[in-house]
Structures are given as C-alpha cells and as structure tokens.
Write a protein that holds these residues in place. Structure first.
Motif, PDB file in Angstrom:
ATOM      1  N   CYS B  94     -12.517  10.198   7.265  1.00  0.00           N
ATOM      2  CA  CYS B  94     -12.187   9.565   8.538  1.00  0.00           C
ATOM      3  C   CYS B  94     -10.734   9.831   8.932  1.00  0.00           C
ATOM      4  N   GLY B  95      -9.867  10.077   7.946  1.00  0.00           N
ATOM      5  CA  GLY B  95      -8.467  10.381   8.252  1.00  0.00           C
ATOM      6  C   GLY B  95      -7.586   9.153   8.430  1.00  0.00           C
ATOM      7  N   ASN B  96      -8.100   7.962   8.102  1.00  0.00           N
ATOM      8  CA  ASN B  96      -7.295   6.733   8.237  1.00  0.00           C
ATOM      9  C   ASN B  96      -6.079   6.777   7.315  1.00  0.00           C
ATOM     10  N   CYS B  97      -6.277   7.290   6.099  1.00  0.00           N
ATOM     11  CA  CYS B  97      -5.184   7.327   5.122  1.00  0.00           C
ATOM     12  C   CYS B  97      -4.017   8.163   5.645  1.00  0.00           C
ATOM     13  N   VAL B  98      -4.326   9.253   6.327  1.00  0.00           N
ATOM     14  CA  VAL B  98      -3.275  10.124   6.882  1.00  0.00           C
ATOM     15  C   VAL B  98      -2.564   9.412   8.030  1.00  0.00           C
ATOM     16  N   GLU B  99      -3.344   8.728   8.829  1.00  0.00           N
ATOM     17  CA  GLU B  99      -2.798   8.096  10.023  1.00  0.00           C
ATOM     18  C   GLU B  99      -1.886   6.910   9.689  1.00  0.00           C
ATOM     19  N   PHE B 100      -2.247   6.152   8.660  1.00  0.00           N
ATOM     20  CA  PHE B 100      -1.512   4.920   8.358  1.00  0.00           C
ATOM     21  C   PHE B 100      -0.363   5.145   7.372  1.00  0.00           C
ATOM     22  N   CYS B 101      -0.232   6.343   6.828  1.00  0.00           N
ATOM     23  CA  CYS B 101       0.819   6.572   5.825  1.00  0.00           C
ATOM     24  C   CYS B 101       2.187   6.587   6.505  1.00  0.00           C
ATOM     25  N   ASN B 102       3.079   5.700   6.039  1.00  0.00           N
ATOM     26  CA  ASN B 102       4.405   5.612   6.658  1.00  0.00           C
ATOM     27  C   ASN B 102       5.274   6.803   6.304  1.00  0.00           C
ATOM     28  N   LEU B 103       5.072   7.314   5.099  1.00  0.00           N
ATOM     29  CA  LEU B 103       5.938   8.412   4.624  1.00  0.00           C
ATOM     30  C   LEU B 103       5.380   9.791   4.986  1.00  0.00           C
ATOM     31  N   ASP B 104       4.247   9.806   5.622  1.00  0.00           N
ATOM     32  CA  ASP B 104       3.589  11.067   5.966  1.00  0.00           C
ATOM     33  C   ASP B 104       3.355  11.907   4.703  1.00  0.00           C
ATOM     34  N   ALA B 105       2.836  11.251   3.684  1.00  0.00           N
ATOM     35  CA  ALA B 105       2.708  11.888   2.374  1.00  0.00           C
ATOM     36  C   ALA B 105       1.326  12.483   2.137  1.00  0.00           C
ATOM     37  N   ILE B 106       0.359  12.162   2.975  1.00  0.00           N
ATOM     38  CA  ILE B 106      -1.003  12.712   2.813  1.00  0.00           C
ATOM     39  C   ILE B 106      -1.330  13.582   4.021  1.00  0.00           C
ATOM     40  N   GLU B 107      -2.118  14.605   3.768  1.00  0.00           N
ATOM     41  CA  GLU B 107      -2.513  15.516   4.859  1.00  0.00           C
ATOM     42  C   GLU B 107      -3.958  15.954   4.605  1.00  0.00           C
TER      43      GLU B 107
END
Lengths: 311, 143
Positions: B94-107
């Motif tokens: 779904c990509g929620n983890c990428v969207e909510f990451c404050n540090l932009d650590a997941i892609e």
C-alpha cells in the motif's frame, strides 16, 4: 484395387492436413482476435501446436469404449460418400445426398451415445441437450436442401455441382444459404470448438476421457463441422467448378478456408450461448420460418415453371 | 445484430495488430513508473549507515501488521534500529510506510516477481531489505 487404395490414401491425407491446418488456424485466430499471442510452445509461430496437442491426448492413459471406436471410424467413413473433387469418390451412390445426411445423423447419434455413458450427470445432461439442439438445427437444413433438390432436380452431389456451371445456387437460394450458414455457426458454437465451455461434452477432461477416446470425440466435432462447410460449398457455392482460369480443386480449398475463417471470426464475435431458450428462439423464430418460406417460394416457382409452364 | 457486426470487424482488425501479451520468461513487461514493489531500507550515502532510527511509525500505520521493529540504544544514548522484519506474504504494497516515514528512510522498489517455493523466504530481515537497492532502477527487469 490400386486406384481405390490410392483414393483412400489421398482422402485421408486431405483430411489429416485439413485437421492440422484448422487446429492451427483456430489457435492463432481465436487468440489474435483478443490481441493475445496464443500458444507458441511449438515454436515457429506455434506451427507445432497441433502435433503437441495430439501427443498430449495420446500421452494420457485411457480405456477405449465401443462408442469411441465407432466414432473414430465413422468420422472418417463419412467422407467416403462426399466428393472433394469429381474423381475423389470412394463409394458411389445414385442418391448420395440422402446417404450423406444419414451418415451425419448417425455420427451425431454416436456422439450422443458416447456422452450418455458418462458417470457424471451434468455431462450427460449437457451433452444430450447439445446434441438434441443440433438435431433441431437440422430441420431448417433439410428444408434448404429440399429447395436445392427441387431446383436441380437431382439427389446426386456430383450432378448438383455440375448444374452450377453457369450460376451458383446461392443466386437462386440466398435465404437458404443464410440459414445453412447460421446453422453451421450455431453448430460450431454448440460444439465449442474454439473455446472451453461448461457446455462442452468432454469438459471434464481431467476426470474422464482424456486420452485417445477424447481425441476421437474431438475429431468427430471437426468432422461434423467440415461436413456442414463442405455441404454449403457443394450445394450453394458450386463446389469444384473452375473459376475463370483457376483450377476447381484449389477454388474448393479456398472456399472452404474462407468459410471456416468467417465462421471462427463470427463465433468469437458472438457471445457464448449458454441459454438454451435463446437457442430455441433462434431456431423457431428465425431459421425454421425463413427456411420454410424459402422452400414454399421454391415450390411455387417449381410448379409455375414445370407444371403450368408460366415462367 | 449491430454489435455482432462491429465485434466481427474489430476482431478482424485485431488480426493485423500487435498482440498485447508477451511470452513471459523470454520477454519482460515494462513496469510503469511509480509502481510499488518490495520496500527497501535506504542507506545514508556519506556514512553508509541505515537512515531508519526505529521510531516505529511504519509499524503503527501498516494496515496488515506485517512490519515488526526492535530498537536498541547505542553507547551515546541514541536510539538505533536493531531488527526490522517485513512479512511479504502479508504485505499489500500500500505504501503507507513510505508515506508516513519522517526520515524518508523507506522506499518502494520495482521488484515485483515474488514467487518462492518456501513460504519462510517471504520473511525479510534488515539485511535483505537493504539488498533490495539493486531493484530500485525501473528498467532493471526490461533488459
């Protein structure tokens, strides 16, 4: 004796090549119609597909029954009567049109008998419905053939082709041609040659009849389809009559493949007919009335011309 | 009757058009830009360390609960990521983890061919997720 043997070899060669080409064309056309690639397992554009399909059938272990053996012989035996060319007739009858139609009905009956020995109720139910429906589509065909016989005043297929040297019968009987063509299309739909269907007689290919027996049934479907197409060509499209300077045998093959091609395309363009009531309505509201009107018009024309000498 | 004639001619035209399907193992499909494949953990390019500090935002927003995070404290008293598990058999991309990451650590990468004979292979660890960087180029599968 040698001549007869040679004829039989020629006939079966033609049939086997025809089966190969039609199987290949069905695979290619029906997939390309939907913008799909189709099976390319056989390489070289799927040319080996029919052979692979044959081996796939043969690789399965299967116990043959008497009906399947009869179907196998009969689906080839039916072609001994029907001429592909003026010389390629193995058994000569004076009234070979009636014998050919009788053979066709017997072949359908054998397919019905084979399906009726199924252990599965739904196979038997669907098969019986299908075959009986095909029998009902035979009624308008009989009317059309009667019209042709009245015009040409003969029951011999060779003579019917001979009478069309000037004008093809389609000129005299356009309605009959439409009815024959529609019934051929519906026959193709009911046998579901182009796709798998829940109505298919042997749709439970994984459960029973997956080996040589299934292959014989498949060949008999093709045989009945070829029969109808060849009858359309002989009765309406002047069979092996030369067209301008082109040889009649080549013209016969060209006509056969054009009709087959159009039938496959129409089969893909029309929806899957699962509703028997709809099929019945096609038969009773279109095919039988049109063919009956065509037959009546032909009879009136026949009486006026031959008995009263008006026309 | 009219739809039948229309379908007949459109189908006839299709015979001369290029097929839409491909022979799968030989030819590969060009994946559309922005497609979502397996997520990956990004590295800081200067220090070559994981950017993620294990705050657990992605774990909370994941609708399928497929992310499990364990964090620890290093010698300086900083919170660092200790373990990161991603269960691909549950993930719906779904990509929620990428969207909510404050540090932009997941892609999200473009890796989409996920067939595996063993279901335990779908449980990805921290190192596996770092290795997914190979699949972040879009045209990788089209070669």
């Amino acid at each position: 004796m040698m001549l007869l043997f040679k004829k039989v070899i020629y006939l079966y060669l033609i049939l086997v090549i025809n089966l190969y080409v039609c199987s290949y064309l069905l695979n290619r056309i029906s997939s390309r119609f939907e913008l799909k690639r189709g099976y390319t397992i056989g390489r070289v554009g799927g040319l080996g597909y029919p052979v692979l399909k044959l081996f796939r059938y043969l690789s399965k272990n299967d116990r043959l029954n008497i009906w399947e053996i009869l179907i196998f012989f009969f689906s080839f035996f039916i072609w001994t009567i029907i001429p592909f060319s003026p010389s390629l007739i193995i058994i000569r009858f004076e009234n070979d049109l009636i014998i050919a139609l009788l053979f066709y009905l017997v072949l359908l009956f054998l397919i019905l008998m084979n399906a009726s020995r199924s252990r599965y109720g739904f196979v038997f139910k669907n098969a019986t419905k299908n075959i009986l429906m095909i029998y009902t589509f035979f009624m308008p065909v009989i009317f059309c053939i009667a019209g042709i016989v009245l015009i040409n005043r003969t029951l011999t297929l060779k003579e019917i082709v001979g009478f069309q040297y000037q004008y093809w019968n389609i000129v005299y009987q356009p309605l009959g041609f439409i009815v024959m063509f529609t019934s051929a299309l519906l026959l193709m739909k009911l046998f579901t040659v182009t796709k798998k269907s829940t109505l298919l007689l042997g749709q439970d290919i994984l459960k029973e009849g997956s080996g040589f027996g299934r292959l014989t049934v498949r060949i008999s479907y093709y045989s009945t389809l070829f029969f109808i197409i060849v009858m359309i060509i002989i009765l309406y499209l002047a069979g092996w009559q030369n067209l301008f300077f082109i040889n009649g045998n080549i013209i016969f093959a060209v006509k056969f493949y054009i009709i087959f091609f159009i039938l496959v395309l129409l089969d893909k363009a029309t929806p899957q007919l699962n509703d028997f009531n709809y099929l019945v309505s096609i038969n009773w509201r279109f095919l039988i009335p049109v063919s009956a009107v065509n037959f009546l018009l032909t009879i009136i024309f026949f009486i006026l011309r031959n008995i009263y000498g008006i026309i | 009757m009219r739809p039948v004639i229309r379908d007949f001619f459109s189908g006839f035209g299709n015979l001369f058009r290029k097929p839409r399907t491909v022979v799968y193992p030989k030819e590969k499909i060009i994946i559309p830009e922005g497609s979502r494949g397996i997520p990956r953990l990004k590295l800081d390019l200067d220090s070559l360390e994981i950017i993620c500090n294990g705050c657990g935002d992605c774990q909370r927003v994941c609708p399928e609960n497929c992310i499990k995070i364990r964090k620890s404290v290093d010698e300086d008293g900083r919170e660092i990521l200790d373990e990161f598990y991603l269960d691909l058999s549950k993930c719906i991309f779904c990509g929620n983890c990428v969207e909510f990451c404050n540090l932009d650590a997941i892609e999200m990468t473009y890796r989409h061919q996920l067939a595996e004979p063993d279901r335990h292979a779908f449980m990805l660890e921290k190192l596996d997720l770092i290795k997914q960087a190979d699949y972040s180029l879009r045209d990788f599968w089209t070669k």
